[in-house]
Design an enzyme around this catalytic site. Structure first.
Site, PDB file in Angstrom:
ATOM      1  N   GLU A  96     -12.904  -8.613  21.650  1.00 44.97           N
ATOM      2  CA  GLU A  96     -11.808  -8.367  20.730  1.00 44.97           C
ATOM      3  C   GLU A  96     -10.431  -8.009  21.238  1.00 44.97           C
ATOM      4  OE1 GLU A  96     -11.474  -6.478  16.242  1.00 44.97           O
ATOM      5  OE2 GLU A  96     -12.615  -5.105  17.808  1.00 44.97           O
ATOM      6  N   ALA A 233     -14.819   2.298  21.943  1.00 48.45           N
ATOM      7  CA  ALA A 233     -16.183   1.653  21.915  1.00 48.45           C
ATOM      8  C   ALA A 233     -15.977   0.297  21.100  1.00 48.45           C
ATOM      9  CB  ALA A 233     -17.028   2.252  21.226  1.00 48.45           C
ATOM     10  N   MET A 234     -16.854  -0.698  21.324  1.00 49.29           N
ATOM     11  CA  MET A 234     -16.702  -1.974  20.799  1.00 49.29           C
ATOM     12  C   MET A 234     -18.117  -2.266  20.016  1.00 49.29           C
ATOM     13  SD  MET A 234     -14.931  -4.777  20.171  1.00 49.29           S
ATOM     14  CE  MET A 234     -15.644  -5.888  19.180  1.00 49.29           C
ATOM     15  N   ASN A 236     -19.702  -5.077  19.266  1.00 50.50           N
ATOM     16  CA  ASN A 236     -20.573  -6.156  19.398  1.00 50.50           C
ATOM     17  C   ASN A 236     -21.832  -6.307  18.624  1.00 50.50           C
ATOM     18  OD1 ASN A 236     -18.415  -6.819  21.428  1.00 50.50           O
ATOM     19  ND2 ASN A 236     -19.604  -5.207  22.834  1.00 50.50           N
ATOM     20  N   GLU A 269     -19.200   2.470  14.844  1.00 47.54           N
ATOM     21  CA  GLU A 269     -19.388   1.226  15.481  1.00 47.54           C
ATOM     22  C   GLU A 269     -20.699   0.563  14.695  1.00 47.54           C
ATOM     23  OE1 GLU A 269     -17.430   0.087  17.114  1.00 47.54           O
ATOM     24  OE2 GLU A 269     -16.239   1.633  17.762  1.00 47.54           O
TER      25      GLU A 269
END
Length: 793
Positions: A96, A233-234, A236, A269
């Protein structure tokens, strides 16, 4: 699918070399591409074919080579040290907003969704993870040291949520109530530190399933700590990546604010697994909704898991007041910004999209009511699942569920910048109180003088001393002036607007109304979150020249005193403000003491660090002596300091105590001791703690040493920013030195962060404390010749 006959295929691709490409129409011969034309500026490639590709479905095959880069974006390598001290690399992804194209050629836009079948060929002693569960693992024919790991097909999803990780990890696992396998992956030997996040994740999945009334759509979810990671954080889908400090908790050495931070980030998240992943924004213009929503619901979720955290009061001091501070500036921007080129996305990932976004959604939730809000959310998620949606689609679903004019109200908050100041005066008429309300745009620079008269549709709740925790009346102020009659309100009763500090506006009371509230503040009958809102509004009105705590109140008060203290460090009043700080905080410090008391709550632990830090910084003699004594014992290993007292600037609370106190009044041997502690620290949380406080040192040559350390191998690239920021915030000399250091090393810093949001954080931290015109001109001149688009504001 070929929709119109063509001899070219254009797709996104960056830093990738294509070797061969071919297209095979269903049931027909494959055609090999004869030309690859790269448009590097646009991150695209055009594949040219010798004959026309006819309408219909087919298979496009591409053989390509890419690089495992060091940019913390795309498919990149992350450096870590094994327990035996070897340096190794893991391969990880961060896509992203627009970096999937660095890992494989694709149509890299959120609305172009597909299913993904992923296989990874990896060394057989490494862990390989992706969005879905492993369905097959077999030896790789050409090399006995490799295995091929095949993952199940994903649901229909956007490219920016695809992920894969290859490295050495341990894990802890659990199943959530509804049977989803949850794993937390940690560096080798640190599985224990994943348990807290595991507990939060296992409680959170059923909470969201229940809240949205939509099940979690994948068979498993992994949370993994990555050593080099640019963001926090991401999300996914099914494989959420984190900085180590946002996921790992050492039961013995982590402070309360770190636990709270981890709980919030995990909650954030996991919310995206529904809101963002299952239903995705149509285009980056709607990013604010994705982030604002998750930034609000993370608090709802933590409040459910840990009611003792009193997290909503902290939301007000961390997000709400921060958003108001930024949004009151003349150069703010609306929450919703239309994005042309995706490179503009970095600039929108700021506190306005996150914190103001979260604050207006909190206000919206309160205006609609929880039950109708949940109905509307369920309607939205079921209607658009595996598809894309725009902000208007959510308003539409919430409007259907509540029967209220959601779109009309929300457009006034998302499409124009700023927020209103509500001026209120009251008049007693027999047994009723008549309130006259006037709204005007609030500006930090003084009364608003613009030509236009922006107006908001403001949901306002009003309470009285009858019951400070319950709204006596709720209104929607949809015009510039409004008169409201509160029935049966006696002359001796006080009246307060904005119950719970939920509405995104400031309130200016007439002097008699404010006077009537003083006793309720003094005897604490007004809840902490309302006292906090009042304190913050008054401070802001005074700062703007227009006006006359639990832990979070103290935190906000402390931040505001900190701002005054920074501004006054350039004047003769510096000692007076330090004395005032000592007077305000020493009684609280005496009550709390230095050591945790049996059975004390989470909030006292947060408050202790905050208050002792303030006293140390202000030169409170007893605090300084005790800090030095404890630091000496800590270094010599006689008595290890509690983590809550080591913490400098935890993400949620500005705690700065023992370390800061000894450094501020320390010399070169103190600095060497701190650097030695940094080298020995096993936990990233402790390394970060030390990195953020080094700037408190005050001798010029030691300040230089800290700045040089910031760019050294010892500090992870994403943390350099906090070291330099700590120097800038540490002292008047530090501020000047940090600004010079950023200018002298601009090229290296800019290349390192490639214009991402870390560069804008760096700039904000370095130039924030300057308070004179000469410096303002110098900063302006520098950025005119060294543009940094993601930090324009």
């Amino acid at each position: 699918q070929v929709k119109n006959a063509t001899n070219q295929i254009v797709m996104n691709c960056a830093d990738i070399d294509i070797i061969t490409a071919s297209y095979a129409p269903e049931g027909d011969e494959e055609v090999h591409a004869t030309g690859f034309n790269y448009q590097n500026e646009d991150e695209k490639v055009t594949l040219s074919f010798p004959s026309i590709l006819q309408k219909g479905t087919g298979t496009l095959k591409i053989d390509f080579v890419g690089e495992l880069n060091d940019k913390m974006k795309g498919f990149y390598r992350s450096k870590y040290t094994t327990p035996t001290g070897d340096t190794r690399y893991a391969a990880v992804t961060q896509f992203e907003a627009t970096d999937a194209r660095r890992a494989f050629p694709c149509w890299d836009e959120p609305a172009i969704k597909a299913t993904f079948d992923i296989s990874l060929v990896v060394p057989k002693d490494r862990v390989a993870l992706s969005n879905m569960n492993v369905v097959d693992r077999k030896p790789y024919p050409d090399d006995e040291n490799l295995v091929e790991v095949k993952f199940a097909r994903t649901p229909v999803m956007s490219t920016y949520l695809v992920a894969f990780v290859v490295g050495e990890y341990d894990f802890v696992e659990a199943r959530s109530q509804d049977g989803v396998l949850v794993r937390v992956y940690t560096p080798v030997g640190k599985a224990e530190q994943g348990k807290f996040a595991l507990e939060v994740a296992a409680k959170t999945l059923p909470f969201y399933k229940d809240y949205f009334n939509v099940p979690y759509p994948l068979p498993k979810i992994d949370l993994i700590a990555i050593a080099d990671f640019a963001a926090g954080a991401m999300e996914n889908w099914g494989l959420v990546t984190y900085r180590e400090t946002a996921l790992l908790i050492d039961p013995k050495n982590s402070c309360s604010s770190s636990r709270q931070w981890v709980a919030l980030v995990v909650g954030h998240e996991l919310a995206h697994q529904w809101f963002g992943n299952l239903v995705t924004m149509e285009w980056w213009t709607h990013l604010w909704l994705n982030e604002g929503f998750a930034s609000w619901i993370e608090y709802l979720c933590v409040d459910h898991c840990f009611p003792e955290y009193d997290i909503w009061t902290q939301f007000v001091s961390a997000d709400y007041t921060r958003a108001q501070e930024l949004d009151a500036l003349d150069n703010s921007h609306p929450i919703e910004v239309s994005v042309g080129h995706p490179s503009e996305v970095d600039e929108i990932f700021d506190a306005i999209s996150y914190s103001k976004g979260a604050s207006v959604i909190r206000m919206l939730h309160d205006y609609i009511g929880d039950e109708d809000f949940r109905k509307g959310m369920n309607l939205y998620l079921t209607k658009f699942q595996q598809k894309n949606a725009a902000t208007e689609d959510l308003w539409d679903s919430l409007e259907k569920a509540s029967g209220k004019p959601i779109a009309a109200v929300m457009n006034t908050w998302t499409k124009q910048m700023g927020f209103p100041l509500i001026y209120v005066e009251a008049e007693q008429q027999e047994d009723d109180r008549v309130l006259k309300l006037v709204q005007k745009k609030f500006c930090a620079s003084g009364p608003y003088t613009g030509e236009d008269f922006p107006m908001w549709m403001v949901p306002i709740s009003i309470c009285t001393s009858d019951d400070p925790t319950c709204a006596k009346m709720q209104i929607l102020m949809d015009k510039p002036e409004l008169t409201v009659v509160l029935k049966d309100t006696k002359p001796e009763q006080w009246v307060k607007l904005n119950l719970g500090t939920v509405g995104f506006f400031r309130t200016q009371y007439s002097p008699p109304m404010l006077q009537a509230l003083v006793p309720a503040i003094a005897d604490l009958s007004l809840p902490p979150v309302d006292r906090l809102g009042l304190q913050n509004d008054l401070f802001s009105l005074v700062s703007a020249g227009t006006g006359p705590g639990g832990a979070a109140c103290c935190c906000d008060l402390s931040c505001n005193l900190g701002i005054l203290s920074t501004l006054l460090s350039h004047t003769d009043f510096h000692e007076e403000i330090q004395g005032f700080v000592r007077d305000v905080f020493s009684p609280i410090g005496e009550r709390l003491g230095w050591d945790p008391k049996p059975g004390e709550g989470h909030l006292d632990a947060l408050l202790r660090g905050l208050v002792l830090g303030k006293l140390g910084k202000a030169g409170h003699k007893a605090t300084l002596e005790e800090a030095r004594r404890r630091f000496k014992d800590h270094v010599e290993g006689k008595h290890i300091l509690s983590a809550d007292l080591r913490s400098p600037v935890a993400p949620v609370f500005a705690l700065s105590q023992v370390y800061v106190t000894v450094l501020k009044h320390g010399d070169s041997s103190t600095l060497d001791t701190m650097l030695k502690l940094h080298k020995q620290a096993d936990m990233q949380e402790e390394k970060n703690r030390i990195e953020r406080v080094l700037g408190a040192i005050s001798q010029p040559e030691l300040i230089q040493k800290v700045l040089t350390f910031a760019l050294s191998e010892e500090v992870r690239p994403q943390d350099t920013v906090s070291v330099i920021g700590g120097v800038a915030g540490g002292s008047k000399q530090g501020r000047k030195a940090a600004w010079k250091f950023v200018r002298d090393n601009w090229e290296e810093l800019y290349n390192r962060y490639q214009g991402g949001f870390l560069i804008s954080r760096l700039i904000k931290l370095t130039v924030d404390g300057f308070a004179n015109d000469k410096m303002a001109a110098e900063v302006k001149a520098f950025f005119e010749s060294h543009p940094a688009p993601s930090a324009e504001r």
